[in-house]
Motif scaffolding. Structure first.
Motif, mmCIF file in Angstrom:
data_model
loop_
_atom_site.group_PDB
_atom_site.id
_atom_site.type_symbol
_atom_site.label_atom_id
_atom_site.label_comp_id
_atom_site.label_asym_id
_atom_site.label_seq_id
_atom_site.Cartn_x
_atom_site.Cartn_y
_atom_site.Cartn_z
ATOM 1 N N LEU A 57 -5.058 -15.105 12.770
ATOM 2 C CA LEU A 57 -5.603 -13.608 13.101
ATOM 3 C C LEU A 57 -5.504 -12.953 12.020
ATOM 4 N N LYS A 58 -5.248 -13.216 10.959
ATOM 5 C CA LYS A 58 -5.542 -12.247 9.904
ATOM 6 C C LYS A 58 -6.584 -12.761 9.228
ATOM 7 N N LYS A 59 -7.264 -12.916 9.425
ATOM 8 C CA LYS A 59 -8.973 -13.305 9.991
ATOM 9 C C LYS A 59 -10.005 -12.222 10.279
ATOM 10 N N VAL A 60 -9.117 -12.594 11.615
ATOM 11 C CA VAL A 60 -9.831 -11.368 12.116
ATOM 12 C C VAL A 60 -10.200 -10.477 11.932
ATOM 13 N N LEU A 61 -8.826 -10.046 11.551
ATOM 14 C CA LEU A 61 -8.164 -8.522 10.981
ATOM 15 C C LEU A 61 -9.105 -8.040 9.987
ATOM 16 N N ARG A 62 -9.556 -9.400 8.895
ATOM 17 C CA ARG A 62 -10.117 -8.806 7.434
ATOM 18 C C ARG A 62 -11.745 -9.029 7.428
ATOM 19 N N THR A 134 3.321 -5.050 3.356
ATOM 20 C CA THR A 134 2.510 -6.131 1.939
ATOM 21 C C THR A 134 1.026 -7.494 2.149
ATOM 22 N N ILE A 135 1.543 -8.216 2.971
ATOM 23 C CA ILE A 135 0.332 -8.649 3.473
ATOM 24 C C ILE A 135 -0.688 -7.964 4.589
ATOM 25 N N PHE A 136 -0.315 -7.061 5.256
ATOM 26 C CA PHE A 136 -1.079 -6.569 6.482
ATOM 27 C C PHE A 136 -1.631 -4.474 6.260
ATOM 28 N N GLY A 137 -1.107 -4.011 5.034
ATOM 29 C CA GLY A 137 -0.895 -2.432 4.640
ATOM 30 C C GLY A 137 -2.923 -2.846 4.142
ATOM 31 N N ALA A 138 -3.290 -4.213 2.840
ATOM 32 C CA ALA A 138 -4.568 -3.843 3.120
ATOM 33 C C ALA A 138 -5.655 -4.360 3.185
ATOM 34 N N THR A 139 -5.252 -4.837 4.789
ATOM 35 C CA THR A 139 -5.778 -5.170 5.508
ATOM 36 C C THR A 139 -6.762 -4.363 6.831
ATOM 37 N N LEU A 140 -5.277 -3.988 7.280
ATOM 38 C CA LEU A 140 -5.459 -2.285 8.264
ATOM 39 C C LEU A 140 -5.609 -0.922 7.401
ATOM 40 N N ILE A 141 -5.125 -1.093 5.964
ATOM 41 C CA ILE A 141 -5.657 0.342 6.072
ATOM 42 C C ILE A 141 -6.227 0.056 4.264
ATOM 43 N N LYS A 142 -7.496 0.393 4.243
ATOM 44 C CA LYS A 142 -7.432 0.155 2.844
ATOM 45 C C LYS A 142 -8.698 1.152 2.587
ATOM 46 N N PRO A 143 -9.241 1.474 1.373
ATOM 47 C CA PRO A 143 -10.251 2.206 1.277
ATOM 48 C C PRO A 143 -11.784 1.252 0.924
ATOM 49 N N PHE A 153 -7.001 -0.650 -7.822
ATOM 50 C CA PHE A 153 -7.437 -1.336 -6.173
ATOM 51 C C PHE A 153 -6.467 -1.511 -5.858
ATOM 52 N N ASP A 154 -5.084 -2.177 -6.423
ATOM 53 C CA ASP A 154 -3.917 -2.149 -6.511
ATOM 54 C C ASP A 154 -3.337 -1.388 -5.989
ATOM 55 N N VAL A 155 -3.448 0.116 -6.575
ATOM 56 C CA VAL A 155 -2.725 1.078 -6.055
ATOM 57 C C VAL A 155 -2.960 1.242 -4.761
ATOM 58 N N PHE A 156 -3.952 1.384 -4.554
ATOM 59 C CA PHE A 156 -4.679 1.817 -3.102
ATOM 60 C C PHE A 156 -4.203 0.715 -2.545
ATOM 61 N N ASN A 157 -3.901 -0.639 -2.533
ATOM 62 C CA ASN A 157 -4.035 -1.149 -1.608
ATOM 63 C C ASN A 157 -1.789 -0.934 -1.244
ATOM 64 N N ASP A 158 -1.189 -0.750 -2.239
ATOM 65 C CA ASP A 158 0.309 -0.178 -2.462
ATOM 66 C C ASP A 158 0.773 0.490 -1.136
ATOM 67 N N LEU A 164 1.034 2.079 6.575
ATOM 68 C CA LEU A 164 2.139 0.991 7.431
ATOM 69 C C LEU A 164 2.947 0.648 7.752
ATOM 70 N N ILE A 165 3.991 0.568 6.574
ATOM 71 C CA ILE A 165 5.660 0.558 6.799
ATOM 72 C C ILE A 165 5.990 1.796 7.925
ATOM 73 N N ASP A 166 6.202 3.068 7.295
ATOM 74 C CA ASP A 166 5.506 3.970 7.829
ATOM 75 C C ASP A 166 5.524 4.020 9.838
#
Length: 237
Positions: A57-62, A134-143, A153-158, A164-166
């Protein structure tokens, strides 16, 4: 397929989404998925390792060419974090959610209830909302990586994790409010119909059957009958 499998077999699995599955098996399943042959072989076998399915699932989304929340709207979603008023923040999230492509919205509506359930079972699976972000944020919401330097880049991942939590926290308000409004409108109509029906039943005129005279007159040409009711009195409740 992955979402349903995880709901049925993995909600209480400790380390879910954090423990990696056997990569060779993941790649084989991914190949079946991308070639549309998974349905031919009957989907995911019930005996498949849960960590293989979560990794798939993570791979497909990534691997999506454009993340679920899209590159285009990334900055807009991140700007919501600066809105202190909760109702205004939710309103902005909802506005942005409506701008997403239809297929993205459908996937979010299908995937996010699973992530919320995972969090609800966090005492057993040790996968709370923070870990999910932490796990899905960088996959679903990223620049786009090309738009920023590697050191930031780590700042943007945060930021992606926080957004995502919101969205998960306010999911019903952001995604489900339109449905709720429709339900309220339908419910209101039902209440009005029920009220009218009840009013009709309680205020229906009571007819006092006095001595009524029924007289029939026939017109020879058209063979029509006129019914005349006389001396009928009606009492209102």
């Amino acid at each position: 397929m992955c979402v349903d499998f995880i709901k049925n077999h993995g909600l209480d699995t400790e380390g879910i989404f954090r423990v990696s599955g056997l990569q060779l098996t993941v790649d084989n399943l991914a190949n079946l998925f991308y070639t549309c042959e998974m349905a031919v072989v009957g989907g995911i076998s019930p005996g498949t390792d849960i960590h293989v399915v979560t990794e798939l699932l993570k791979k497909v989304l990534r691997d999506l060419p454009d993340p679920l929340f899209t590159y285009q709207l990334y900055d807009d979603f991140c700007s919501c974090l600066e809105i202190e008023d909760e109702s205004q923040r939710i309103s902005k999230y909802k506005e942005l959610f409506c701008k997403l492509p239809t297929v993205n919205k459908s996937v979010i509506k299908y995937l996010f209830p699973l992530l919320i359930e995972i969090d609800q079972h966090s005492q057993r699976n040790a996968m709370d909302m923070k870990n999910i972000g932490t796990i899905f944020g960088a996959t679903l919401i990223k620049p786009k990586k090309s738009s920023i330097s590697g050191e930031f880049f780590d700042v943007f991942n945060d930021k992606g994790a926080l957004v995502l939590i919101d969205v998960l926290t306010y999911f019903d308000s952001i995604v489900g409010e339109k449905t709720i409004k429709i339900s309220k409108k339908q419910s209101s109509k039902k209440r009005k119909r029920s009220k009218r029906s009840k009013t009709t039943e309680t205020t229906q005129p009571k007819i006092k059957r006095a001595s009524s005279t029924l007289v029939f007159k026939e017109k020879p040409r058209h063979r029509q009958q006129n019914l005349i009711v006389r001396n009928t009195t009606i009492e209102e409740q």
